[in-house]
Structures are given as structure tokens and as C-alpha cells.
Write a protein that holds these residues in place. Sequence first.
Motif, PDB file in Angstrom:
ATOM      1  N   CYS A 254       3.183 -14.735  -5.718  1.00  0.00           N
ATOM      2  CA  CYS A 254       4.288 -14.256  -6.557  1.00  0.00           C
ATOM      3  C   CYS A 254       5.601 -14.430  -5.810  1.00  0.00           C
ATOM      4  CB  CYS A 254       4.096 -12.783  -6.908  1.00  0.00           C
ATOM      5  SG  CYS A 254       2.879 -12.489  -8.185  1.00  0.00           S
ATOM      6  N   ALA A 255       6.635 -14.851  -6.529  1.00  0.00           N
ATOM      7  CA  ALA A 255       7.923 -15.134  -5.893  1.00  0.00           C
ATOM      8  C   ALA A 255       8.648 -13.894  -5.417  1.00  0.00           C
ATOM      9  CB  ALA A 255       8.819 -15.927  -6.840  1.00  0.00           C
ATOM     10  N   ASN A 256       8.233 -12.708  -5.844  1.00  0.00           N
ATOM     11  CA  ASN A 256       8.748 -11.478  -5.224  1.00  0.00           C
ATOM     12  C   ASN A 256       7.742 -10.343  -5.409  1.00  0.00           C
ATOM     13  OD1 ASN A 256       9.167 -10.559  -7.884  1.00  0.00           O
ATOM     14  ND2 ASN A 256      11.126  -9.604  -7.391  1.00  0.00           N
ATOM     15  N   ASP A 257       7.959  -9.276  -4.681  1.00  0.00           N
ATOM     16  CA  ASP A 257       6.999  -8.160  -4.675  1.00  0.00           C
ATOM     17  C   ASP A 257       6.992  -7.383  -5.984  1.00  0.00           C
ATOM     18  OD1 ASP A 257       6.373  -8.866  -2.106  1.00  0.00           O
ATOM     19  OD2 ASP A 257       7.399  -7.177  -1.147  1.00  0.00           O
ATOM     20  N   ILE A 286       9.164  -5.293   0.168  1.00  0.00           N
ATOM     21  CA  ILE A 286       9.910  -4.107  -0.231  1.00  0.00           C
ATOM     22  C   ILE A 286       9.251  -2.876   0.411  1.00  0.00           C
ATOM     23  CG2 ILE A 286      10.666  -5.166  -2.391  1.00  0.00           C
ATOM     24  CD1 ILE A 286       8.556  -3.539  -3.853  1.00  0.00           C
ATOM     25  N   PRO A 287       9.978  -1.772   0.576  1.00  0.00           N
ATOM     26  CA  PRO A 287       9.408  -0.604   1.262  1.00  0.00           C
ATOM     27  C   PRO A 287       8.127  -0.078   0.633  1.00  0.00           C
ATOM     28  CG  PRO A 287      11.794  -0.375   1.061  1.00  0.00           C
ATOM     29  CD  PRO A 287      11.415  -1.587   0.260  1.00  0.00           C
ATOM     30  N   GLU A 288       7.949  -0.284  -0.669  1.00  0.00           N
ATOM     31  CA  GLU A 288       6.758   0.229  -1.347  1.00  0.00           C
ATOM     32  C   GLU A 288       5.542  -0.670  -1.194  1.00  0.00           C
ATOM     33  OE1 GLU A 288      10.548   1.485  -3.251  1.00  0.00           O
ATOM     34  OE2 GLU A 288       9.658  -0.481  -2.844  1.00  0.00           O
ATOM     35  N   ALA A 289       5.714  -1.884  -0.667  1.00  0.00           N
ATOM     36  CA  ALA A 289       4.628  -2.874  -0.671  1.00  0.00           C
ATOM     37  C   ALA A 289       3.374  -2.372   0.046  1.00  0.00           C
ATOM     38  CB  ALA A 289       5.112  -4.179  -0.043  1.00  0.00           C
ATOM     39  N   GLU A 290       3.552  -1.653   1.144  1.00  0.00           N
ATOM     40  CA  GLU A 290       2.374  -1.190   1.883  1.00  0.00           C
ATOM     41  C   GLU A 290       1.671  -0.027   1.198  1.00  0.00           C
ATOM     42  OE1 GLU A 290       3.070   0.816   5.672  1.00  0.00           O
ATOM     43  OE2 GLU A 290       5.211   0.850   5.200  1.00  0.00           O
ATOM     44  N   TYR A 291       2.255   0.491   0.099  1.00  0.00           N
ATOM     45  CA  TYR A 291       1.638   1.597  -0.626  1.00  0.00           C
ATOM     46  C   TYR A 291       1.072   1.154  -1.972  1.00  0.00           C
ATOM     47  CZ  TYR A 291       4.181   4.126   2.935  1.00  0.00           C
ATOM     48  OH  TYR A 291       4.671   4.567   4.154  1.00  0.00           O
ATOM     49  N   PHE A 292       1.105  -0.151  -2.257  1.00  0.00           N
ATOM     50  CA  PHE A 292       0.440  -0.642  -3.451  1.00  0.00           C
ATOM     51  C   PHE A 292      -1.053  -0.350  -3.320  1.00  0.00           C
ATOM     52  CE2 PHE A 292       3.469  -4.311  -4.901  1.00  0.00           C
ATOM     53  CZ  PHE A 292       4.527  -3.436  -4.896  1.00  0.00           C
TER      54      PHE A 292
END
Length: 354
Positions: A254-257, A286-292
Motif C-alpha cells: 500500500c502506498a501509505n499506512d 504513522i504512530p499508530e502503525a505498530e498498534y494495528f
Amino acid sequence: MQSTGSGRAPVMADVAQAAGVSHQTVSRVLNDHPNVKPATRDRVLTAIRELGYRPNVAARALVTRRTRTLGVVSFNTTLYGPASMLYGIEQAAKDLDYFVAVAALAALDRRSVLDAVDRLRDQAVEGLIVIAPQTSAVNALSQVRSDLPLVAVGCGTHAALSSVAVDNEAGAERATSYLLDLGHRTVHHVAGPRSWLDAQEREVGWRRALAARGAREPEPFIGGDWSSRTGYELGRELAARVHDEEDPITALFCANDHMALGLLRAVQAAGLRVPEDLSLIGFDDIPEAEYFGPPLTTIRQDFDELGRRALATLIELVDLNAGGGPAPRTAPRVTVGPSLVVRASTAPPRPEAA
């Protein structure tokens, strides 16, 4: 700010008296003149701190012909990339004792960009940084008069302007190659809007990685914007193809998170598992990426470094302009490399698809 005992704000004469030096010596210290003894400089700086003295910027500009003010043209957006670029630029300017005047635009069309440049020019800025992620903004900047130093940020790595940009092509190539290294036969791509240079370059990097490995190049899924909603809608469309016997989708870049987040939600709602059925990788970190759920593998951009490099490039051009030095023969182009962050959303393909 401390007072001088008379209820008024301290002035340069008060600093001179407290430090036991002349008015001219205080001025030399404030203007970073080299012909000041270290001990004298320390006494003046101590007096400035103790009195809470703040230089008169307008008066200082009249003497030095330098306002130490830089203009930044941005646009109203909640997108993580451009917003983080602006923050990184402002922090870098603060660290170097520069003021920043920001013109935020509703749209990056030619007239809006050129009007913003003229407004900032009227504020006597020494140079400009323009966050220019769209082709319309880059085209407008080519028409700005060359007497004002200018650096474009986020404009891709090929614009004919002084620029600082993340190497989107290298980041996309890295993401795609990582998925191929896991054993996926090919990698599908959810692209960003066609008018955005970031989207164009990330697609180029994706195609280049597939070509280098001799992998099949599927048609990309084109997003109308960078939003999670776009990712969700595209995710509903492609979920039915994950287990397609003729053309299964096992890996997706995906081209962005944000689009990756929407897509993740859609495929999970369709009963698919990430990464068991589909490996997913984004771009931005993005800061939320590790909480997906699961945490997202992605390409990280260093926006603080982007801001520092943009400021350094602009100040170099400003100093050349102020000193009457020769303009660079070619526009300086600085590229900041991204990095791969591996988390739990990627894995080797399921055995039947390998």
C-alpha cells in the motif's frame, strides 16, 4: 522576562551596564561577530539571561539586513506526511534560531501557491520552503522569481528545483523486494492519487523491483485519495481475489499506512487473515502503525531529518544570496533515505500459493 527595577523591559544599554561593556560590544555578541573575546562574550550572555533581555528583531534587521525569518508554504491537511514535514521544518528552524511564517493553503493550485509566495515575500522572509507534493505545486514554483531562495520539500526526487525529498522509489523497491524475498510470486500495489508525486514515485519503485526479479507486474489498484476509506473500499474489491485460482493475491504493498489500515479492516471483515492469507506492507510508519491488528510492516520516513536537511539547504542558499555569492549552477537536490520496519503483517505465502 525580568525588569530593570524601573518596571520597564530591559534594553541593550541595561545589558551593557550589567556586563561592564559598551553598547557596541553587546551588539557584536548578538550578531555573532568574531572579534569578541570569549570571556567578554560569556559576560554579555550571562547578563542577557539574568535580565531576560530580548533583542528588538525589527531594529536588528535594519542593521544586519537579515530578518532571520523564513517562509513556509503548506496546505491544510491532516495527512501524516505533509503535517510531519511542516513540524520537522518548524523544529529545525527553532533549533537554528530562525522564525517561521507559515502560509497554509486550501489547495495547491498555481494561483494559490504564487499568491502565498508573494504574501511571504511582503513579510521580508529571507527564503522559502514549499511543501509541494503535487504536480500543480511544482509547476507553479518554476515561475517564482529567482531572487528569493527557495527549497521544495516532498516534491519527489526529479523536480527541476532546489529540493529535499524522501527517496520514495527506493522505499517502494525495498518494500516490494522484501515481500518477494519472503517467497511471494508477485506483489500487488494499492497506489495513491495520480496527481501526487509521492504516489507516482512509489509506483515506479514497485514496478522496478518486480522487473528486477522477473516477477509478473499486475495492474495497480488506484486510490482516489490517501484515506483509510479508500483502502477499505479497495479492500472489499480485492478480498474476493485473494484465493482466486488463476490470479491469487498473496502480497500487497500500500502506498501509505492509512490506506493499509482501511484495507486491513476490509479483508478481515471478509474472513481473511493477515498475514496468513495476505501479507500487507505500508509506507510512512504513522504512530499508530505498530498498534494495528496485526502491527503493520511499513517503510519509515525520517521527517525530522527531512526538516533539518531542508533548513540547511535553504540557509546555504540564503547565505549565498545575502553575500552576493554565485548561485549554484544546478539546483541542489537532497535525498533522504527511508527504512524498512518489519512487524507482524508480513509472512511467507501459504503453501498452496507459493
